[in-house]
Enzyme design. Structure first.
Site, PDB file in Angstrom:
ATOM      1  N   ARG A  91       2.289  55.088 -16.398  1.00 44.21           N
ATOM      2  CA  ARG A  91       1.694  56.347 -16.100  1.00 44.21           C
ATOM      3  C   ARG A  91       1.138  56.794 -17.405  1.00 44.21           C
ATOM      4  O   ARG A  91       0.114  57.387 -17.356  1.00 44.21           O
ATOM      5  CB  ARG A  91       3.175  57.744 -15.884  1.00 44.21           C
ATOM      6  CG  ARG A  91       3.519  57.914 -14.245  1.00 44.21           C
ATOM      7  CD  ARG A  91       5.064  58.730 -14.264  1.00 44.21           C
ATOM      8  NE  ARG A  91       5.710  59.867 -15.221  1.00 44.21           N
ATOM      9  CZ  ARG A  91       5.474  60.148 -15.368  1.00 44.21           C
ATOM     10  NH1 ARG A  91       7.634  59.145 -15.016  1.00 44.21           N
ATOM     11  NH2 ARG A  91       5.727  61.520 -15.924  1.00 44.21           N
ATOM     12  N   LYS A 100       3.011  69.847 -21.075  1.00 42.67           N
ATOM     13  CA  LYS A 100       2.144  70.599 -20.049  1.00 42.67           C
ATOM     14  C   LYS A 100       3.034  71.705 -19.330  1.00 42.67           C
ATOM     15  O   LYS A 100       2.456  72.656 -19.137  1.00 42.67           O
ATOM     16  CB  LYS A 100       1.735  70.223 -18.786  1.00 42.67           C
ATOM     17  CG  LYS A 100      -0.053  68.784 -19.888  1.00 42.67           C
ATOM     18  CD  LYS A 100      -0.384  68.316 -18.757  1.00 42.67           C
ATOM     19  CE  LYS A 100       0.477  67.333 -18.021  1.00 42.67           C
ATOM     20  NZ  LYS A 100       0.689  66.386 -18.173  1.00 42.67           N
ATOM     21  N   ARG A 136      14.143  63.399 -12.074  1.00 42.81           N
ATOM     22  CA  ARG A 136      12.767  62.489 -11.143  1.00 42.81           C
ATOM     23  C   ARG A 136      12.859  61.409 -11.232  1.00 42.81           C
ATOM     24  O   ARG A 136      12.667  60.465 -12.414  1.00 42.81           O
ATOM     25  CB  ARG A 136      11.363  63.697 -12.228  1.00 42.81           C
ATOM     26  CG  ARG A 136      11.008  64.928 -11.626  1.00 42.81           C
ATOM     27  CD  ARG A 136      10.335  64.912 -12.837  1.00 42.81           C
ATOM     28  NE  ARG A 136       8.750  64.357 -12.630  1.00 42.81           N
ATOM     29  CZ  ARG A 136       7.720  64.083 -13.093  1.00 42.81           C
ATOM     30  NH1 ARG A 136       7.443  65.263 -13.659  1.00 42.81           N
ATOM     31  NH2 ARG A 136       6.792  63.832 -13.605  1.00 42.81           N
ATOM     32  N   ARG A 163      13.823  62.553 -21.881  1.00 40.96           N
ATOM     33  CA  ARG A 163      13.446  62.995 -20.941  1.00 40.96           C
ATOM     34  C   ARG A 163      14.882  62.369 -19.216  1.00 40.96           C
ATOM     35  O   ARG A 163      15.021  62.903 -18.579  1.00 40.96           O
ATOM     36  CB  ARG A 163      11.931  63.520 -20.565  1.00 40.96           C
ATOM     37  CG  ARG A 163      11.873  64.588 -18.439  1.00 40.96           C
ATOM     38  CD  ARG A 163      10.939  64.849 -19.425  1.00 40.96           C
ATOM     39  NE  ARG A 163       9.722  64.800 -17.724  1.00 40.96           N
ATOM     40  CZ  ARG A 163       8.496  64.507 -18.325  1.00 40.96           C
ATOM     41  NH1 ARG A 163       7.482  65.896 -18.705  1.00 40.96           N
ATOM     42  NH2 ARG A 163       7.880  64.160 -16.912  1.00 40.96           N
ATOM     43  N   ARG A 169      -6.661  64.784 -12.446  1.00 42.25           N
ATOM     44  CA  ARG A 169      -6.293  63.617 -13.549  1.00 42.25           C
ATOM     45  C   ARG A 169      -7.674  62.546 -13.163  1.00 42.25           C
ATOM     46  O   ARG A 169      -7.723  61.408 -14.099  1.00 42.25           O
ATOM     47  CB  ARG A 169      -5.395  63.594 -12.201  1.00 42.25           C
ATOM     48  CG  ARG A 169      -4.334  63.207 -13.471  1.00 42.25           C
ATOM     49  CD  ARG A 169      -3.013  62.987 -12.340  1.00 42.25           C
ATOM     50  NE  ARG A 169      -1.326  62.583 -13.081  1.00 42.25           N
ATOM     51  CZ  ARG A 169      -1.147  63.620 -13.400  1.00 42.25           C
ATOM     52  NH1 ARG A 169      -0.944  64.944 -13.245  1.00 42.25           N
ATOM     53  NH2 ARG A 169       0.438  63.341 -13.827  1.00 42.25           N
TER      54      ARG A 169
HETATM   55  P1  ADP Z   1       3.428  64.052 -15.546  1.00 41.08           P
HETATM   56  O1  ADP Z   1       2.717  65.254 -16.672  1.00 41.08           O
HETATM   57  O2  ADP Z   1       4.726  64.111 -16.108  1.00 41.08           O
HETATM   58  O3  ADP Z   1       2.588  62.999 -15.282  1.00 41.08           O
HETATM   59  P2  ADP Z   1       3.328  65.369 -12.929  1.00 41.08           P
HETATM   60  O4  ADP Z   1       4.267  65.933 -12.448  1.00 41.08           O
HETATM   61  O5  ADP Z   1       2.072  66.046 -13.621  1.00 41.08           O
HETATM   62  O6  ADP Z   1       3.794  64.436 -13.915  1.00 41.08           O
HETATM   63  O7  ADP Z   1       2.653  64.332 -11.753  1.00 41.08           O
HETATM   64  C1  ADP Z   1       3.654  63.217 -11.102  1.00 41.08           C
HETATM   65  C2  ADP Z   1       3.104  62.291  -9.872  1.00 41.08           C
HETATM   66  O8  ADP Z   1       2.552  62.902  -9.256  1.00 41.08           O
HETATM   67  C3  ADP Z   1       1.836  61.891 -10.973  1.00 41.08           C
HETATM   68  O9  ADP Z   1       2.920  60.901 -11.934  1.00 41.08           O
HETATM   69  C4  ADP Z   1       1.391  61.409  -9.289  1.00 41.08           C
HETATM   70  O10 ADP Z   1       1.752  60.127  -9.069  1.00 41.08           O
HETATM   71  C5  ADP Z   1       1.078  62.229  -8.999  1.00 41.08           C
HETATM   72  N1  ADP Z   1       0.226  63.400  -9.556  1.00 41.08           N
HETATM   73  C6  ADP Z   1      -0.026  64.983  -9.831  1.00 41.08           C
HETATM   74  N2  ADP Z   1      -1.251  65.180 -10.359  1.00 41.08           N
HETATM   75  C7  ADP Z   1      -1.878  64.708  -9.277  1.00 41.08           C
HETATM   76  C8  ADP Z   1      -3.466  64.361  -9.307  1.00 41.08           C
HETATM   77  N3  ADP Z   1      -4.117  65.864  -9.645  1.00 41.08           N
HETATM   78  N4  ADP Z   1      -4.080  63.273  -8.696  1.00 41.08           N
HETATM   79  C9  ADP Z   1      -3.423  62.316  -8.344  1.00 41.08           C
HETATM   80  N5  ADP Z   1      -2.100  62.440  -8.687  1.00 41.08           N
HETATM   81  C10 ADP Z   1      -1.931  62.754  -8.990  1.00 41.08           C
END
Ligand code: ADP
Length: 216
Positions: free
Chosen positions: A171, A39, A159, A153, A114
Site C-alpha cells: 500500500r 488522514k 482491517r 495499528r 488516489r
Molecule cells: P489507507 O489510507 O489506510 O490506505 P483507505 O481506507 O483509504 O486506507 O483505503 C483502503 C483500500 O481501499 C486501499 O488500499 C484501496 O484498495 C481501496 N481504495 C480506497 N480509496 C480508493 C481510491 N480512491 N481508489 C482506488 N482504491 C481505493
C-alpha cells in the site's frame, strides 16, 4: 437578509450575496498522506469542526464489503492485496455522495483521489457543479514513523489489509507510485499545502485547523 447570514454562520456555510441573489459557496479540501499518516483520524475531527462532509472512499468500500454486495465482493479481493480498485468504481461512489449533500460547508475528501485520472475526474465533477478543489493538505510523515504506526495499528485494527506486513508495504509502494504524482499536479495549481504529520493528534489537528480556517 440578516437572518440568512446568521443561519449560514451557524452552519459554517459561506455565502455570497450579489444583487439580492444568495449564492452558497461550498469548499472542497483534499486530505492526503500515505497509509498510517493519520488522514482518517484528522478528517473526522476537521469535518466536525468545519461542518464538512467527510468522504472516505476506503470507508465506502468497506461498507460495501460489510453489506455483502456484489461490488463489495469484487473489491474485497483487490483491497486485500493492497492494490487500488478501478477508478470508475470510486468516481461513481463520490459522484453519488456529492449530489446528495445538504446543509454542509463543503467536502473533505479522504483517500480520494488516489490517481491522477481520479483527480481529473474530480475536477470535472466539481467544475460541472460550479465548484473547484480549494486546497490539498498533505500530511508529511517519514517512512520509519509510518512503519512504526502501522505495526501498532496491526495489533488494534480489524482491517485485514492492516494485518499483513507485505500488504501494508505494498500500500505504501502504491501510494508512492500512483498517488504521489497528484501532489505535483496540485502544486502546479497552487493547491499544495504540506503539514507536519508528526506530533500529538491535537497538535496536528491544530496545524490542519489553522490552514482550513483560512479557506472557509
Ligand atoms: P489507507 O489510507 O489506510 O490506505 P483507505 O481506507 O483509504 O486506507 O483505503 C483502503 C483500500 O481501499 C486501499 O488500499 C484501496 O484498495 C481501496 N481504495 C480506497 N480509496 C480508493 C481510491 N480512491 N481508489 C482506488 N482504491 C481505493
Amino acid at each position: 437578509m440578516k437572518e440568512v447570514q446568521k443561519f449560514a454562520v451557524s452552519l459554517c456555510i459561506n455565502i455570497l450575496i450579489i444583487n439580492n441573489l444568495i449564492l452558497f459557496i461550498m469548499i472542497n479540501i483534499l486530505i492526503f498522506g500515505p497509509p498510517g499518516s493519520g488522514k482518517g483520524t484528522q478528517s473526522v475531527r476537521l469535518a466536525e469542526k468545519f461542518n464538512l462532509l467527510h468522504l472516505s472512499t476506503g470507508d465506502m468500500l468497506r461498507a460495501e464489503i460489510a453489506a455483502g454486495t456484489e461490488l463489495g465482493k469484487k473489491m474485497s479481493a483487490i483491497m486485500s492485496k493492497g492494490e487500488l480498485v478501478p477508478d470508475e468504481v470510486v468516481i461513481e461512489m463520490i459522484a453519488v455522495k456529492i449530489d446528495s449533500v445538504k446543509d454542509k460547508a463543503g467536502f473533505l475528501f479522504d483517500g480520494f483521489p488516489r490517481t491522477v485520472a481520479q483527480t481529473i475526474a474530480l475536477e470535472k465533477m466539481l467544475n460541472d457543479r460550479g465548484m473547484k478543489i480549494d486546497s490539498m493538505l498533505v500530511l508529511d510523515v517519514d517512512y520509519n514513523e509510518l512503519v512504526k504506526r502501522m505495526i501498532l495499528r496491526a495489533e488494534q485494527s480489524d482491517r485485514p489489509d492492516d494485518k499483513d506486513p507485505a500488504v501494508v508495504a505494498n500500500r505504501i509502494d502504491v501510494y508512492r507510485e500512483k498517488t504521489e504524482p497528484i501532489i505535483d499536479f496540485c502544486r502546479e495549481k497552487g493547491l499544495y499545502q504540506p503539514v507536519n504529520g508528526v506530533g500529538s493528534i491535537d497538535d496536528i489537528f491544530e496545524r490542519l485547523s489553522d490552514l482550513v480556517s483560512k479557506i472557509v
